[in-house]
Design a protein around this motif. Structure first.
Motif, PDB file in Angstrom:
ATOM      1  N   MET A 282      11.729  11.326   0.326  1.00  0.00           N
ATOM      2  CA  MET A 282      10.455  10.100  -0.384  1.00  0.00           C
ATOM      3  C   MET A 282       9.328   9.830  -0.127  1.00  0.00           C
ATOM      4  SD  MET A 282      11.539   7.540  -1.808  1.00  0.00           S
ATOM      5  CE  MET A 282      13.589   6.953  -1.208  1.00  0.00           C
ATOM      6  N   LEU A 283       8.117  10.950   0.602  1.00  0.00           N
ATOM      7  CA  LEU A 283       7.332  10.536   1.122  1.00  0.00           C
ATOM      8  C   LEU A 283       6.297  11.235  -0.196  1.00  0.00           C
ATOM      9  CD1 LEU A 283       5.837  10.123   3.663  1.00  0.00           C
ATOM     10  CD2 LEU A 283       5.218  12.250   3.806  1.00  0.00           C
ATOM     11  N   GLY A 284       7.179  12.240  -1.213  1.00  0.00           N
ATOM     12  CA  GLY A 284       5.959  11.890  -2.053  1.00  0.00           C
ATOM     13  C   GLY A 284       5.326  11.231  -2.956  1.00  0.00           C
ATOM     14  N   PRO A 285       7.541  10.654  -3.348  1.00  0.00           N
ATOM     15  CA  PRO A 285       7.298   8.750  -4.221  1.00  0.00           C
ATOM     16  C   PRO A 285       6.467   7.855  -3.895  1.00  0.00           C
ATOM     17  CG  PRO A 285       9.405  10.059  -4.042  1.00  0.00           C
ATOM     18  CD  PRO A 285       8.380  10.983  -3.530  1.00  0.00           C
ATOM     19  N   ALA A 286       6.231   7.984  -2.217  1.00  0.00           N
ATOM     20  CA  ALA A 286       6.257   7.081  -1.771  1.00  0.00           C
ATOM     21  C   ALA A 286       4.660   6.623  -1.983  1.00  0.00           C
ATOM     22  CB  ALA A 286       6.873   6.688  -0.236  1.00  0.00           C
ATOM     23  N   LEU A 287       3.468   8.536  -1.350  1.00  0.00           N
ATOM     24  CA  LEU A 287       2.385   7.853  -1.892  1.00  0.00           C
ATOM     25  C   LEU A 287       1.930   7.917  -3.386  1.00  0.00           C
ATOM     26  CD1 LEU A 287       2.057  11.315   0.891  1.00  0.00           C
ATOM     27  CD2 LEU A 287       1.082   8.915   0.911  1.00  0.00           C
ATOM     28  N   LEU A 288       3.159   8.228  -4.212  1.00  0.00           N
ATOM     29  CA  LEU A 288       2.511   8.116  -5.576  1.00  0.00           C
ATOM     30  C   LEU A 288       2.423   6.726  -6.166  1.00  0.00           C
ATOM     31  CD1 LEU A 288       1.435   8.935  -8.848  1.00  0.00           C
ATOM     32  CD2 LEU A 288       4.361   9.405  -8.937  1.00  0.00           C
ATOM     33  N   ILE A 289       3.544   5.987  -5.229  1.00  0.00           N
ATOM     34  CA  ILE A 289       3.620   4.277  -5.947  1.00  0.00           C
ATOM     35  C   ILE A 289       2.555   3.880  -5.034  1.00  0.00           C
ATOM     36  CG2 ILE A 289       4.716   2.301  -5.169  1.00  0.00           C
ATOM     37  CD1 ILE A 289       7.505   3.993  -5.106  1.00  0.00           C
TER      38      ILE A 289
END
Length: 139
Positions: free
Chosen positions: A44-51
């Motif tokens: 989930m960290l990759g998508p969270a950082l992109l958002i």
């Protein structure tokens, strides 16, 4: 009432509304969540950082004149990763999936939040002169 317990953690970054803040906000998120025990390789960290990057970029691009600084709020609780961007521009973004033809920031944000079973909300400040955009994602 929103009460933070010892298992809830929160950190606020206040920074100038300039392009370099996008990188600063992302790095702060990586470091803060890692310090709180969120595995840096969590899916989930990759998508969270992109958002997060998209939200801070929008604030820098569209609100800097009205809001010389912005706040990024990072939060974590059991099973939840949350973050918000606050600026002093009154425009409330609309998160509409499929509305932009080329994956513009808010459309991308809406797609990623939905794909990962998250929640997004934009709340105006009490005086109507600013807003906070919150994202909550399950871990």
């Amino acid at each position: 009432m929103n009460v933070l317990t010892p298992r809830h953690r929160r950190h606020v970054l206040t920074a100038p509304s300039v392009p370099a803040t996008v990188t600063l906000a992302r790095r702060t998120g990586e470091q803060t969540w890692a310090a709180w025990g969120v595995n840096p390789s969590h899916t989930m960290l990759g998508p969270a950082l992109l958002i997060l990057t998209e939200l801070v970029t929008n604030s820098v691009r569209h609100a800097a004149e009205a809001s010389p600084t912005l706040d990024v709020i990072y939060a974590h609780a059991d099973g939840v990763l949350a973050f918000a961007v606050h600026d002093r521009h009154p425009f409330l973004p609309r998160f509409v999936r499929g509305a932009a033809p080329h994956g513009h920031g808010l459309e991308l944000t809406a797609e990623l939040v939905a794909e990962h079973r998250g929640v997004h909300i934009a709340r105006p400040d009490i005086d109507g002169a600013g807003k906070t955009v919150w994202i909550t994602l399950p871990l």
